[in-house]
Design an enzyme around this catalytic site. Structure first.
Site, PDB file in Angstrom:
ATOM      1  N   SER A   1     -27.581  -5.092   9.478  1.00  0.00           N
ATOM      2  CA  SER A   1     -28.395  -4.124   8.636  1.00  0.00           C
ATOM      3  C   SER A   1     -29.236  -3.421   9.529  1.00  0.00           C
ATOM      4  O   SER A   1     -29.651  -3.847  10.571  1.00  0.00           O
ATOM      5  CB  SER A   1     -29.311  -4.972   7.648  1.00  0.00           C
ATOM      6  OG  SER A   1     -30.176  -3.997   7.208  1.00  0.00           O
TER       7      SER A   1
ATOM      8  N   TYR B   1     -35.837 -11.629   6.686  1.00  0.00           N
ATOM      9  CA  TYR B   1     -34.548 -11.185   6.489  1.00  0.00           C
ATOM     10  C   TYR B   1     -34.033 -10.504   7.709  1.00  0.00           C
ATOM     11  O   TYR B   1     -32.818 -10.851   8.327  1.00  0.00           O
ATOM     12  CB  TYR B   1     -34.467 -10.183   5.211  1.00  0.00           C
ATOM     13  CG  TYR B   1     -33.242  -9.334   5.170  1.00  0.00           C
ATOM     14  CD1 TYR B   1     -32.093 -10.004   4.916  1.00  0.00           C
ATOM     15  CD2 TYR B   1     -32.970  -7.910   5.328  1.00  0.00           C
ATOM     16  CE1 TYR B   1     -31.040  -9.358   4.437  1.00  0.00           C
ATOM     17  CE2 TYR B   1     -31.995  -7.337   4.779  1.00  0.00           C
ATOM     18  CZ  TYR B   1     -30.763  -8.138   4.759  1.00  0.00           C
ATOM     19  OH  TYR B   1     -29.574  -7.266   4.644  1.00  0.00           O
TER      20      TYR B   1
ATOM     21  N   LYS C   1     -30.643 -11.433  10.319  1.00  0.00           N
ATOM     22  CA  LYS C   1     -29.807 -10.592  10.805  1.00  0.00           C
ATOM     23  C   LYS C   1     -29.528 -10.506  12.309  1.00  0.00           C
ATOM     24  O   LYS C   1     -28.401 -10.467  12.738  1.00  0.00           O
ATOM     25  CB  LYS C   1     -29.658  -9.226  10.236  1.00  0.00           C
ATOM     26  CG  LYS C   1     -29.408  -9.456   8.595  1.00  0.00           C
ATOM     27  CD  LYS C   1     -27.970  -9.561   8.346  1.00  0.00           C
ATOM     28  CE  LYS C   1     -27.692  -9.718   6.870  1.00  0.00           C
ATOM     29  NZ  LYS C   1     -26.423 -10.198   6.673  1.00  0.00           N
TER      30      LYS C   1
HETATM   31  P1  NAD Z   1     -24.939  -9.029  -3.055  1.00  0.00           P
HETATM   32  O1  NAD Z   1     -26.058  -9.916  -2.966  1.00  0.00           O
HETATM   33  O2  NAD Z   1     -24.346  -8.335  -3.950  1.00  0.00           O
HETATM   34  O3  NAD Z   1     -23.628  -9.946  -2.303  1.00  0.00           O
HETATM   35  C1  NAD Z   1     -23.597 -10.999  -1.478  1.00  0.00           C
HETATM   36  C2  NAD Z   1     -22.894 -12.177  -2.034  1.00  0.00           C
HETATM   37  O4  NAD Z   1     -23.128 -13.453  -1.227  1.00  0.00           O
HETATM   38  C3  NAD Z   1     -23.338 -12.552  -3.662  1.00  0.00           C
HETATM   39  O5  NAD Z   1     -22.191 -12.486  -4.319  1.00  0.00           O
HETATM   40  C4  NAD Z   1     -23.835 -13.874  -3.491  1.00  0.00           C
HETATM   41  O6  NAD Z   1     -23.561 -14.504  -4.715  1.00  0.00           O
HETATM   42  C5  NAD Z   1     -23.358 -14.212  -2.190  1.00  0.00           C
HETATM   43  N1  NAD Z   1     -24.136 -15.423  -1.460  1.00  0.00           N
HETATM   44  C6  NAD Z   1     -25.421 -15.354  -1.134  1.00  0.00           C
HETATM   45  N2  NAD Z   1     -25.773 -16.673  -0.755  1.00  0.00           N
HETATM   46  C7  NAD Z   1     -24.599 -17.679  -0.723  1.00  0.00           C
HETATM   47  C8  NAD Z   1     -24.327 -18.859  -0.298  1.00  0.00           C
HETATM   48  N3  NAD Z   1     -25.217 -19.607   0.305  1.00  0.00           N
HETATM   49  N4  NAD Z   1     -22.950 -19.168  -0.367  1.00  0.00           N
HETATM   50  C9  NAD Z   1     -22.047 -18.344  -0.681  1.00  0.00           C
HETATM   51  N5  NAD Z   1     -22.163 -17.035  -1.211  1.00  0.00           N
HETATM   52  C10 NAD Z   1     -23.498 -16.740  -1.265  1.00  0.00           C
HETATM   53  O7  NAD Z   1     -25.510  -8.175  -1.460  1.00  0.00           O
HETATM   54  P2  NAD Z   1     -24.497  -6.885  -1.042  1.00  0.00           P
HETATM   55  O8  NAD Z   1     -25.616  -5.682  -1.156  1.00  0.00           O
HETATM   56  O9  NAD Z   1     -23.241  -6.877  -1.430  1.00  0.00           O
HETATM   57  O10 NAD Z   1     -24.626  -7.332   0.777  1.00  0.00           O
HETATM   58  C11 NAD Z   1     -23.712  -8.016   0.987  1.00  0.00           C
HETATM   59  C12 NAD Z   1     -24.128  -8.173   2.799  1.00  0.00           C
HETATM   60  O11 NAD Z   1     -24.524  -6.892   3.309  1.00  0.00           O
HETATM   61  C13 NAD Z   1     -25.223  -9.129   2.930  1.00  0.00           C
HETATM   62  O12 NAD Z   1     -25.065  -9.760   4.024  1.00  0.00           O
HETATM   63  C14 NAD Z   1     -26.562  -8.121   3.271  1.00  0.00           C
HETATM   64  O13 NAD Z   1     -27.427  -8.862   4.060  1.00  0.00           O
HETATM   65  C15 NAD Z   1     -25.756  -6.859   3.962  1.00  0.00           C
HETATM   66  N6  NAD Z   1     -26.449  -5.798   3.777  1.00  0.00           N
HETATM   67  C16 NAD Z   1     -26.490  -5.324   2.515  1.00  0.00           C
HETATM   68  C17 NAD Z   1     -27.352  -4.011   2.305  1.00  0.00           C
HETATM   69  C18 NAD Z   1     -27.476  -3.290   1.258  1.00  0.00           C
HETATM   70  O14 NAD Z   1     -28.533  -2.593   0.777  1.00  0.00           O
HETATM   71  N7  NAD Z   1     -26.765  -3.928   0.166  1.00  0.00           N
HETATM   72  C19 NAD Z   1     -27.652  -3.620   3.566  1.00  0.00           C
HETATM   73  C20 NAD Z   1     -27.607  -3.890   4.938  1.00  0.00           C
HETATM   74  C21 NAD Z   1     -26.761  -5.207   4.943  1.00  0.00           C
END
Ligand code: NAD
Length: 335
Positions: A127, A151, A155
């Protein structure tokens, strides 16, 4: 030739579900591991409904090594796209251990299984939060990382672990630092619908539009930005998904490691985002200014040249596409 199998951890989530669709459209076979802590099984059904293709779903926690081993023993996996993580800055300040456990221990568990099965190919969801406060904008991949909350640390620690394994030739990795993903798939069937407090800005605006909340809270009106509100680089989730395919191809075909920023290169303030929603809706969105939130930065947008040079990625959608597709998705689930 048989299709390559790609394991998507966190594939039931917001970004993961869109990436699964893009993988299926590009003729990969898809397996998903997710414990559904921030998602719903119905999303897996929607992915299959939209793509008219099947995927394998395993409800597994990313820290459960035995269960992940079983998935690897039953499938010949070609690469892993690792998204499963917790993602709220605020929540990470309240509960840092849980964040390190899921985001760091979860990654280590996955890497151990990959090593046991001699699989080196990984794409890691990082991120822009790893950059923290940067005086120079747009941010290039060369900028010194400056994580400011658990957080962000989870990362950057993940990136360091991956980078050390890459140096030892144990991994081939694409580390993608997403800026601010937004928008939804054109079907309106999948989108950003968090279960709990891990929401991004757009779901929060939608809650006000659809009457679940009275007023939208803007944290910080005195940042050094043109209108005082925070400026972010919003990138359409469809563009972001395409970046994963390009990164995956680079890894599978060329074994080329890369760490790339994934954004549009353009910053928009919170007030601009609200205005974009108001224009599409033809009505005002009530908002109030609150104090700045701990851990937030004034502005954050990316330099785009490296992603273009290395994997040929360029975004194609703009803020209006993100707003209208988010509204299209929200109309379906608010009906
Ligand atoms: P999200 O929460 O919608 O998706 C993450 C998924 O991981 C969820 O379905 C959740 O149920 C699952 N999860 C969480 N903990 C878990 C565990 N212990 N075991 C198995 N599954 C687990 O989030 P997102 O927005 O889709 O983000 C996905 C990735 O992208 C993450 O790694 C997040 O840090 C990264 N990210 C997201 C953003 C954003 O703004 N959405 C920005 C930068 C990075």
């Amino acid at each position: 030739m048989s299709k390559k199998k790609i394991l998507v951890t966190g594939g039931a989530g917001y970004l993961g579900s869109h990436i699964c669709l893009e993988l299926l459209a590009n003729k990969y076979e898809v397996l998903v591991i997710d414990n559904l802590v921030n998602s719903d099984i119905s999303t897996i059904n929607s992915i299959q409904e939209i793509s008219l293709k099947k995927l394998k779903f395993y409800q597994i926690d990313i820290r459960d090594q035995k269960a992940i081993e079983k998935v690897f023993s039953e499938n010949k996996i070609s690469a892993v796209i690792h998204l499963a993580a917790l993602k709220s800055i605020t929540e990470s300040l309240e509960n840092p251990y849980e964040y390190y456990d899921v985001n760091v221990s979860g990654l280590i568990t996955l890497l151990k299984v990959m090593e046991n099965y001699r699989l080196k190919n990984l794409i890691f969801s990082s991120s822009a939060v790893v950059y923290g406060k940067q005086t120079i904008q747009p941010i290039s991949e060369k900028a010194k990382l400056s994580p400011e909350n658990p957080y962000a640390f989870s990362k950057s620690i993940g990136e360091e672990i991956i980078s050390s394994l890459v140096k030892e030739n144990k991994l081939t990795a694409g580390v993608l630092r997403y800026f601010n993903p937004a928008g939804s798939h054109e079907s309106g069937l999948i989108g950003d619908k968090p279960n709990k407090t891990q929401g991004n800005i757009i779901p929060k605006i939608l809650e006000v539009i659809f009457g679940y909340e009275k007023v939208f809270k803007i944290y910080g009106s005195d940042y050094e930005t043109p209108d005082g509100t925070g400026v972010r680089d919003y990138i359409h989730v469809d563009d972001l998904s395409k970046a994963h395919i390009l990164s995956l191809q680079k890894i599978l075909n060329n074994q080329q490691n890369h760490t790339l920023n994934i954004g549009t290169g353009k910053g928009h303030s919170v007030l601009e985002l609200i205005k974009a929603f108001e224009e599409v809706l033809g009505k005002k969105i009530p908002y109030v200014f609150e104090n700045r939130r701990e851990g937030d930065v004034a502005e954050c947008f990316t330099e785009t040249s490296l992603a273009k040079d290395i994997i040929g990625f360029q975004s194609s959608k703009d803020i209006n596409d993100m707003v209208s597709s988010s509204l299209n998705f929200a109309k379906n689930y608010s009906a």
